[in-house]
Design an enzyme around this catalytic site. Structure first.
Site, short mmCIF file in Angstrom:
data_model
loop_
_atom_site.label_atom_id
_atom_site.label_comp_id
_atom_site.label_asym_id
_atom_site.label_seq_id
_atom_site.Cartn_x
_atom_site.Cartn_y
_atom_site.Cartn_z
N ASP A 179 0.85 -1.19 0.00
CA ASP A 179 0.00 0.00 0.00
C ASP A 179 0.89 1.24 0.00
O ASP A 179 1.65 1.47 0.95
CB ASP A 179 -0.89 -0.02 1.25
N ASP A 180 0.82 2.02 -1.07
CA ASP A 180 1.57 3.29 -1.18
C ASP A 180 3.08 3.09 -1.34
O ASP A 180 3.85 4.01 -1.09
CB ASP A 180 1.34 4.19 0.04
N CYS B 169 -5.96 4.51 -3.72
CA CYS B 169 -6.23 3.15 -3.24
C CYS B 169 -7.50 2.54 -3.80
O CYS B 169 -7.47 1.51 -4.47
CB CYS B 169 -6.30 3.16 -1.71
N LYS C 272 -6.11 -5.41 3.74
CA LYS C 272 -6.93 -4.25 3.40
C LYS C 272 -7.94 -4.57 2.30
O LYS C 272 -7.60 -5.21 1.31
CB LYS C 272 -6.01 -3.10 2.97
N HIS D 278 -11.07 -1.91 1.48
CA HIS D 278 -11.32 -0.54 1.02
C HIS D 278 -12.20 -0.49 -0.23
O HIS D 278 -12.02 0.35 -1.11
CB HIS D 278 -10.00 0.20 0.76
N HIS E 181 1.43 2.31 4.22
CA HIS E 181 0.54 3.47 4.31
C HIS E 181 0.72 4.15 5.67
O HIS E 181 0.94 3.49 6.68
CB HIS E 181 -0.91 2.99 4.16
N HIS F 155 -0.24 1.76 -6.10
CA HIS F 155 0.10 2.97 -6.87
C HIS F 155 1.43 3.48 -6.36
O HIS F 155 2.10 2.82 -5.56
CB HIS F 155 -0.99 4.05 -6.74
N LYS G 99 1.71 9.49 -5.70
CA LYS G 99 0.33 9.12 -5.37
C LYS G 99 -0.62 10.27 -5.65
O LYS G 99 -0.34 11.43 -5.34
CB LYS G 99 0.26 8.73 -3.89
#
Length: 659
Positions: free
Chosen positions: A109-110, A149, A208, A210, A364, A417, A442
């Site tokens: 994530d990120d 996300c 996650k 989302h 994240h 991303h 991002k």
């Protein structure tokens, strides 16, 4: 039914299952009193073998459990005939089998593409992911379909742009804000999990989500993972945010929250002033009027504080399937819980086939890092979190190896991303990732830094080790790839944007199936890419770019992420043109004077954009204000709402290895 080495042969029509060229049986260990099975090669697209269970029932458990692949059953049947140990069954006992690999998908994530050693970082330690790349195939132009996300993951799960399912925003909110919102991945969307579930796979999601939870009631779970093809879910239905850490500043709708608090203070000050004036009898106003205004102010305060005052309790929760297990979650134990769940899923389903999507909470913000890794990297808290993530990936891969599944498991690692450039603490310390040579990050739908992500695939014996591919590919390509591996069919009743990567990964195809790729920020097309395969050139046309702040910076500092539209963007007419194979940093825009093909390229891409727009149909917007807003009747809760509280404790923090 006969099962070999825990792979779980499946009954039914599996003629669509993909058989890897040259991928045969791995030799089993020697069984007392039995000849060793031998290698079986099955280059055909499908394998139909008739076997009996009597042969296997006579073997010791140690032998039965070490038959490796599902595509060798015909050979095993011949072996048992030669040994004279088989009782031929009637036709009713015959089953059809085909090789189906286990599928392990890991998404960070990120994570910035430049944060990994295998992508050029020599100061952060990521030995496990680097080793994964050494053993498999690494993509250098792997692209997210969205720079945030929720839409990126929607596109990944469905193999099509997020705006086709309403999971993108025209303006305003660009990602889901609450567990208790009514927006989310629509029920009529088909995920790769649903297809594989229908083809005999045990499907699990750890981490996650989302993509929303409920639509109309607290218990309908219309957007829940279990309603989208996953048999098992453990993790966050939302995402990590600063609000999950009481020591961090607020993140969810921080601007709106500040304005509402300001309005409340003004109203309260006005009431106090009015009461003082009334007490001094300077104006004629009744106490009833003062009380009425006080009541209005109180109602206004409660209406917004009921959500924004308890963000941690409402959003920072853990669920197992449909049940809330921690509310609010304890950050210190989350990593160990996620690891335990991933390893447990692998062990429970090692007789396969299984699909496991490990959707990591790392990296994240607020960068939840256990004590074992704090202060150990050369890049502060973010570096510590990256190195812990790599360790976590290594532990999951170790579980695959220890269960004897390495050679029959298709493994994929990526990020949703690019790294978050604007993420900083109060002292200005960088809390986001590094996107290597690429511009932007991002939230930026056009610049490479927002969408260029790691892409690593491993399947020993099928995918060549150490291969590097410089062809444009997309996260949306994972859907048709794993569906093909599992013997399923890509949906034919809708527009699909992804293409199977198997020919490219194996070297059967010299080029990516993508000629054009379209890069969105929300529902706004910011850029388009043309892969001119005959020349090897990759053209990138920018129609809209964000305005960096302060001017000359490389991001939109002072705000969460760069906007997609409005005053925060620049529209380019004529558009900006870059040739990425010679200028991956997008530092030197081309002009008619510097590039003879300028006008031809601009015209060809414009033609492709026009054709692409004809494939877009209107759908309900999942990010509308009515879908985004917090609704108490949709709030997942353990206990009696609003007194939601429960805790789940792991067995202990992870132990950091010597690095």
């Amino acid at each position: 039914m006969c099962q070999g080495c825990g792979t779980g042969a499946q009954s039914g029509d599996l003629s669509g299952a993909w058989i890897p060229p040259g991928h045969g049986a791995r030799r089993a260990r020697h069984c007392p009193g039995r000849a060793n099975p031998f290698y079986a090669w099955t280059p055909q697209r499908s394998s139909r073998s008739r076997v009996t269970s009597s042969f296997f029932s006579r073997l010791p458990d140690s032998c039965r459990n070490n038959f490796i692949t599902r595509d060798s059953l015909l050979v095993l049947h011949l072996v048992c005939l030669l040994l004279g140990t088989c009782d031929l069954p009637g036709a009713g006992a015959a089953v059809e089998t085909a090789f189906k690999p286990n599928i392990l998908l890991i998404m960070a994530d990120d994570l910035g593409i430049g944060d990994l050693g295998c992508y050029g970082n020599n100061t952060l330690r990521t030995p496990n992911i680097d080793h994964l790349a050494e053993e498999g195939v690494r993509l250098t132009q792997h692209l997210a379909a969205a720079p945030l996300c929720t839409p990126s993951r929607a596109a990944f799960l469905t193999g099509r742009h997020a705006f086709r399912s309403g999971m993108e925003a025209t303006n305003g909110y660009r990602a889901l804000q609450w567990n208790a919102g009514s927006g989310g991945l629509p029920e009529n969307e088909t995920t790769f999990a649903r297809v594989l579930q229908q083809h005999g796979y045990a499907t699990g999601l750890i981490g996650k989500w989302h993509q929303g939870v409920n639509c109309a009631s607290r218990s309908d779970h219309c957007h829940h993972p279990l309603n989208h093809g996953f048999d098992y879910f453990y993790g966050m239905p939302f995402t990590l945010i600063n609000d999950c850490d009481p020591a961090r500043p607020p993140e969810v709708d921080a601007g709106l929250r500040a304005r509402l608090q300001h309005y409340t203070q003004i109203m309260a000050l006005g009431i106090l002033t009015l009461a003082a004036v009334r007490a001094c009898r300077l104006i004629a106003v009744s106490w009833r009027a003062v009380a009425g205004m006080s009541g209005v102010t109180l109602v206004f305060f409660v209406s917004w504080y009921a959500s924004f005052g308890f963000v941690r309790r409402w959003n920072c929760i853990l669920m197992r399937n449909r049940d809330v297990t921690a509310q609010p979650m304890t950050l210190e134990t989350t990593t160990s819980l996620m690891l335990q769940e991933a390893v447990s899923f692998i062990e429970r389903h090692k007789h396969g086939p299984f699909l496991l999507f490990v959707s990591l909470l790392h990296v994240h913000i607020p960068l939840v890092t256990t004590k074992a890794f704090l202060g150990k990297s050369r890049h502060g808290l973010y570096g510590d979190n990256v190195e812990e993530m790599d360790w976590l990936v290594g532990e999951i891969l170790r579980a695959v190896d220890e269960n004897g599944l390495k050679n029959m498991t298709f493994v994929y690692f990526t990020s949703d991303h690019g790294g978050h450039l604007e993420a900083r603490d109060d002292r200005g310390t960088q809390l986001g990732g590094w996107n290597g040579v690429y511009r932007g990050g991002k939230g930026m739908g056009g610049w490479e830094g927002g969408i260029c992500v790691p892409g690593i695939f491993r399947w020993p014996g099928v995918l060549p080790a150490g291969r590097v591919i410089h062809e444009p590919t997309s996260l949306m390509d994972v859907f048709p790839t794993v569906v093909q591996l599992g013997g399923g069919q890509v949906p034919q009743d809708r527009v699909m944007d992804g293409h199977s990567l198997l020919p490219l990964l194996q070297g059967a195809a010299p080029h990516s199936a993508h000629e054009f790729l379209f890069h969105y920020c929300g529902k706004h097309l910011h850029a388009a890419r043309w892969h001119q395969k005959d020349s090897g050139r990759v053209w990138k046309v920018h129609y809209v770019t964000p305005r960096f702040h302060p001017e000359g910076a490389g991001a939109c500092y002072g705000r969460g992420v760069c906007p997609c539209s409005g005053e925060g963007v620049n529209h380019h007419n004529p558009p900006l043109l870059f040739e990425l194979s010679s200028d991956p940093s997008e530092a030197q825009p081309l002009s008619p004077d510097s590039e003879p093909l300028y006008h031809a390229v601009i015209a060809r891409v414009a033609q492709a954009v026009a054709g692409h727009r004809e494939t877009i149909s209107p759908v309900p917007e999942q990010f509308s204000t009515s879908n985004i807003m917090w609704k108490p009747w949709l709030q997942p809760c353990c206990g009696q709402f609003p007194f939601c509280s429960c805790q789940e404790h792991g067995s202990g923090p992870p132990q950091r290895p010597d690095l």
